[in-house]
Design a protein around this motif. Structure first.
Motif, short mmCIF file in Angstrom:
data_model
loop_
_atom_site.label_atom_id
_atom_site.label_comp_id
_atom_site.label_asym_id
_atom_site.label_seq_id
_atom_site.Cartn_x
_atom_site.Cartn_y
_atom_site.Cartn_z
N LEU A 154 -4.52 3.12 1.40
CA LEU A 154 -5.00 3.85 2.56
C LEU A 154 -5.76 5.12 2.17
N ARG A 155 -5.26 5.83 1.19
CA ARG A 155 -5.89 7.11 0.84
C ARG A 155 -6.99 6.95 -0.20
N TYR B 298 -9.47 2.45 0.52
CA TYR B 298 -10.27 2.43 1.74
C TYR B 298 -11.28 3.57 1.76
N SER B 299 -10.94 4.71 1.13
CA SER B 299 -11.91 5.81 1.06
C SER B 299 -13.11 5.42 0.21
N GLY C 74 -15.21 2.83 2.13
CA GLY C 74 -15.74 3.27 3.42
C GLY C 74 -17.26 3.24 3.53
N ASP D 155 -13.97 -0.41 10.74
CA ASP D 155 -12.98 0.64 10.46
C ASP D 155 -11.86 0.01 9.64
N LEU D 156 -11.86 0.26 8.35
CA LEU D 156 -10.87 -0.36 7.47
C LEU D 156 -9.44 0.01 7.86
N HIS D 157 -9.27 1.25 8.35
CA HIS D 157 -7.91 1.69 8.70
C HIS D 157 -7.36 1.00 9.94
N SER D 158 -8.23 0.25 10.64
CA SER D 158 -7.73 -0.51 11.80
C SER D 158 -7.16 -1.86 11.38
N THR E 38 -2.32 -3.15 7.46
CA THR E 38 -2.25 -2.79 6.04
C THR E 38 -0.86 -2.31 5.67
N ASP F 223 0.67 -0.13 2.66
CA ASP F 223 0.42 0.68 1.47
C ASP F 223 1.77 0.89 0.78
N GLN G 172 2.64 4.51 -0.16
CA GLN G 172 3.01 5.31 1.00
C GLN G 172 4.45 5.01 1.45
#
Length: 986
Positions: free
Chosen positions: A877-878, A881-882, A885, A892-895, A898, A900, A903
């Motif tokens: 996620l951090r 995906y960054s 991006g 929107d990858l964070h949608s 997922t 992690d 995390q």
């Protein structure tokens, strides 16, 4: 300055003339008669009772004492022990746990000192731990111990030493290296110094034969719930060294000393409550002053001094203590050198000087807060003046017991304040003598407190399956939840449980519940103390006036992230009081029934309290100066409580008569809380309440009273058991108060978040009458409130997890990204989007293959990602995906769904673990390279080696995911080099 005028106007009762050193002591009876005949105060005496004295009752031990012990008693001119002393020592010598709950000055010190000395004669390696709640008590008992053994040869004399915060580091080290036979300490030192460092105390703990717990009645409420766990931890550590000590408890007179001691230790405890000590005639005088309690107390004290009566004055607050002390310093004239204050804020040497001067008779009077309530030896006294009801019958008897030792006549004068309990006893003085002392309440299974001590216990010695402590269902439930949250970590083999931290002890405040906030004083940042989270929001918000050890501070900042409060010394003429709103959610119903004409329930509540601002009020007179808004997050905690419904018919009747219904139930709530300490040994500050005209789960108006400590300490359990008495007492308080609209003696609360608005005393009285006269309600399951849905839980390898069956058809992917540039080259990790992709590898569970994607092939990978039910990665996620991006366009990858893994690990542990560390401990597999090596390969054009390395990382991540899904945990090696389980749920 109204208070100064009171001081100037204070005049004694008719006295015995100016003081002289050779003046004979006046008669206590004459003092009481003069008070009743006084033109100033006589009419304000509402009650006088004389308690007759009693002769001593002696006994003989079952087994004679050794000659050396018998000689000690003879040297002190003690021909025989009192009957209760004999019975207690017989039991202790037989190895039984004992609690002795007899009045002050009944000789409880010999109950524990004599068996300890006898054991020393039998076994020089035997040790005893003496626990005192105050440092002054330890000093007093050290003196008594040494005086008792002073006649023995020096080389054969048992040693005693104090181990507390006043002892230097050098002296502490010497004590640890060569521990005394009797170690005198306090709860905080046992918790912070002995138990975490038990290996350094092995000699002492191996010989631990007795644990003496003096003033055990002080271990109630939150403090008692903590101490129940501290004593269980002590038992665990002692057993590690082969010791099983006998507990000796000493208590003031409480209703349930045996139950209290049993809850504190889990042991069966023999109870002794009948005293054989003599007692002289004692006068009890109740005085309801017209001009204020401080004014009346000053007049009473002046008259006592004029009669040469040795006096102790107890004040309910530092403010009152300082007020009376001000007169002692400025207005006492010839008495000035024979009177002293005694309060928090004094240095240890200052307190000891006061104690010594009082004991020798050099001082004629001392003005104290509750600090001198406990059994510190200040000699024989004649008169006790109580400025305000101490809050419990037990405390009143304890303070009054400081006077009239042996067969000497004495007097106790209770000077009432405007508090509800004070005024209740002014109107019903006989009730004080007819009702038994209150029961001391604690909750040994408060899950908030229990969790913190399980963490400490696991750090001291790993918890093991089969321990008696862990066989208790409530303990097991909390431990299981802590495992699931990652606060406790099971060993690889599954038979031992470790703390995730090396020493969590300093984060546990024995006098508070929940998380602790550290208070630091500017400008040096010196530590002022700790405050628990619940109190921090109310007492240490920005702008609050905070008192500590007699000093005043202003709160500059409350840092919620670092749990730090910053304060600065200040002198202000105002105090602060918070304003806010509260709501409650009913989580569970434990019991339900009827009281008067309505239903009553006991259960588990979730309270949400929002502090919206605070008032500034003048110290003199309490005038409101201003209201300052605050922006603090809601404080949410779970606790225990009781609540009563207000039937719709009763509400309709009240509104038909134009009573303010909300004001009525609000006043009823305040009155119930104000009178509840008459039934339960507590302070109103330990209770909270909410009154609501319509509770959504109840479907009716309701009044809630709850334990103000997170987790609950058992106070409202007794309120439920004595509900009829509580309602009757509440009605009597409201009905008998002479005020018209409501006052602090009946329906006003000093801590009301809405400033006692709205309040309608007449409406409260009407509601109570209507409830009393209403027909009995229907009782049954159909009357239960609507409760929130519960998640079903199922055990997995001993760990509770939310029930979930992995779907065999779930299509998941595992993704890893490698980059062309390093973080340093793009200006830091926050610029990961500029690092550019060298390659990605995606595992697809549907095809069971690994596919590599280069920078120009990413659109195809994005299409495939959107077809997956779950995407798994490690720091995906951090980081991943960054990096991806800039290539994703509108996606929107964070949608995407997922998981992690990094995390999740951090959420449970509170810190990060590497993929390499998890792989090595869980699977015996490690990464084949690292990110720096992959960057070097990119610069050398070795893309195939990057793909191979990335594929291995994806394979390792996939295998960890599957292991966690199948077993419910991963493994890692902690800082203590132990391989432990980390529970996971994915």
């Amino acid at each position: 300055m109204a208070d100064r005028r009171l001081l100037d106007a204070a005049a004694p009762l008719p006295d015995a003339g100016p003081p002289r050193d050779d003046m004979p002591q006046g008669s206590v009876s004459e003092y009481v008669d003069s008070l009743k005949a006084s033109p100033r105060l006589g009419s304000q005496v509402v009650y006088h009772r004389v308690l007759s004295g009693r002769d001593p009752e002696f006994g003989e031990p079952v087994r004679p004492w050794p000659r050396a012990v018998g000689n000690l008693l003879a040297e002190r001119s003690i021909p025989a022990l009192y009957a209760h002393q004999v019975r207690a020592t017989d039991m202790v010598r037989a190895g039984r746990h004992v609690v002795v709950a007899t009045p002050t000055a009944s000789g409880k010190t010999l109950v524990y000192n004599l068996p300890v000395l006898e054991r020393f004669l039998q076994d020089p390696d035997a040790r005893a731990l003496y626990m005192f709640p105050l440092k002054a008590l330890a000093q007093d008992q050290l003196k008594a111990f040494n005086e008792l053994t002073a006649g023995w040869p020096k080389d054969a004399r048992p040693r005693a030493a104090i181990y507390d915060g006043d002892v230097s580091d050098y002296a502490r080290r010497k004590i640890r290296e060569n521990p005394p036979h009797a170690l005198l300490t306090n709860p905080e030192m046992l918790h912070l110094a002995l138990l975490p460092h038990h290996e350094k105390w092995s000699t002492f703990l191996a010989g631990l034969s007795f644990v003496v717990v003096d003033e055990v009645h002080t271990y109630r409420g939150v403090m008692g719930s903590h101490m129940a766990q501290v004593f269980r931890r002590l038992n665990r550590v002692a057993a590690r060294f082969g010791a099983a000590p006998t507990f000796i408890f000493c208590s003031a007179t409480v209703a349930n000393p045996g139950e209290l001691a049993q809850k504190l230790t889990g042991h069966e405890v023999e109870t002794i409550t009948e005293s054989g000590a003599p007692q002289g005639k004692r006068h009890f005088v109740f005085l309801d002053p017209l001009e204020g309690a401080a004014h009346a107390a000053i007049m009473l004290l002046k008259s006592a001094l004029a009669r040469n009566l040795r006096t102790i004055v107890y004040c309910q607050s530092r403010k009152l203590t300082e007020l009376v002390s001000l007169w002692a310093q400025d207005k006492a004239g010839p008495y000035k050198d024979r009177i002293s204050a005694y309060r928090a804020g004094f240095l240890p040497e200052e307190r000891r000087e006061v104690e010594a001067r009082m004991s020798t008779g050099e001082l004629l009077a001392v003005i104290s807060t509750s600090a001198l309530e406990l059994g510190i030896d200040i000699g024989a006294l004649d008169l006790c003046i109580l400025v305000g009801y101490p809050g419990t019958i037990m405390s009143t008897l304890q303070r009054g017991g400081r006077v009239g030792r042996s067969l000497k006549e004495s007097a106790v004068v209770l000077v009432a304040q405007e508090d509800a309990l004070d005024q209740y006893f002014m109107r019903h003085p006989e009730d004080f003598f007819e009702r038994p002392p209150e029961a001391a309440v604690l909750n040994p299974h408060n899950e908030v407190i229990l969790a913190r001590h399980l963490d400490c216990a696991a750090a001291e010695l790993p918890l093991t399956e089969g321990e008696p402590w862990l066989d208790i269902s409530e303990v097991r439930q909390v431990m299981t939840a802590m495992e699931y949250d990652g606060r406790l970590l099971r060993s690889k083999e599954g038979d031992r449980i470790h703390s995730r931290r090396k020493q969590p002890h300093r984060e546990v405040d024995l006098r508070g519940a929940g998380a602790s906030y550290r208070i630091e004083a500017l400008p040096q940042g010196a530590s002022v103390g700790l405050v628990d989270e619940h109190r921090a929001f109310r007492e240490t918000h920005p702008g609050a006036v905070y008192l500590h050890r007699g000093k005043t501070f202003l709160v500059k900042d409350l840092d919620l992230g670092s749990h730090t409060v910053t304060v600065t010394p200040a002198r202000v003429d105002y105090y602060t009081r918070v304003r806010g709103s509260k709501s409650t959610e009913i989580l569970e119903v434990h019991e339900y029934g009827s009281v008067w004409g309505t239903r009553i329930f006991r259960g588990r509540l979730r309270v949400t309290e929002t502090i919206t601002g605070y008032e500034k009020r003048k110290v003199r007179g309490g005038t409101l100066m201003t209201i300052v808004p605050l922006d603090l997050p809601p404080l949410v905690f779970e606790t225990e409580g009781v609540w009563i419904e207000i039937p719709m018919e009763v509400q309709r009747q009240a509104e038909d008569k134009f009573f303010h219904f909300m004001g009525g139930i609000h006043a009823l709530e305040h009155a119930m809380i104000g009178i509840l300490p008459l039934i339960v040994m507590t302070d109103r500050n330990d209770l909270g309440g909410i009154s609501t005209p319509m509770h959504p789960q109840v479907g009716l108006p309701a009044v809630f009273v709850y334990d103000a400590a997170p987790g609950g300490v058992g106070l409202t359990r007794q309120a439920y058991e004595k509900a009829d008495d509580l309602m009757a007492r509440t009605m009597d308080v409201v009905a008998s108060c002479p005020c018209d609209l409501g006052c602090p003696s009946c329906v006003h609360s000093p801590k009301c978040g809405s400033g006692n608005r709205p309040i309608d005393k007449a409406a409260a009285l009407f509601l109570l009458g209507a409830l009393r006269d209403a027909p009995a309600p229907d009782i049954g399951p159909q009357c239960l409130p609507q409760l929130p849905d519960k998640k079903e839980e199922t055990p997995t390898d001993g760990i509770a997890v939310t029930a979930h069956i992995p779907n065999a058809e779930l299509r998941y992917g595992v993704l890893d990204v490698e980059t062309q540039l390093s973080a340093q080259e793009v200006g830091g990790w926050r610029n990961a989007r500029d690092m550019r992709v060298s390659c990605c590898v995606l595992y697809d569970s549907e095809t069971n293959d690994y596919t590599a994607y280069r920078e120009d092939e990413l659109p195809a990978m994005f299409d495939r990602l959107q077809a997956l039910d779950l995407i798994i990665g490690f720091n995906i996620l951090r980081f991943d995906y960054s990096v991806l991006g800039p290539y994703a366009g509108a996606l929107d990858l964070h949608s995407l769904p997922t998981l992690d893994m990094l995390q999740e690990v951090r959420r449970r542990l509170g810190y990060r673990l590497s993929l390499d560390a998890l792989g090595a401990a869980t699977l015996g597999a490690q990464k084949t390279a690292d990110g720096l090596q992959a960057l070097a390969w990119w610069k050398e054009g070795r893309i195939d080696e990057i793909i191979e390395y990335c594929t291995k990382d994806v394979e390792l991540t996939r295998d960890l995911y599957l292991h966690g899904r199948e077993h419910g945990y991963l493994l890692f090696t902690n800082k203590a080099k132990q391989t432990v389980r980390l529970p996971v749920e994915w």
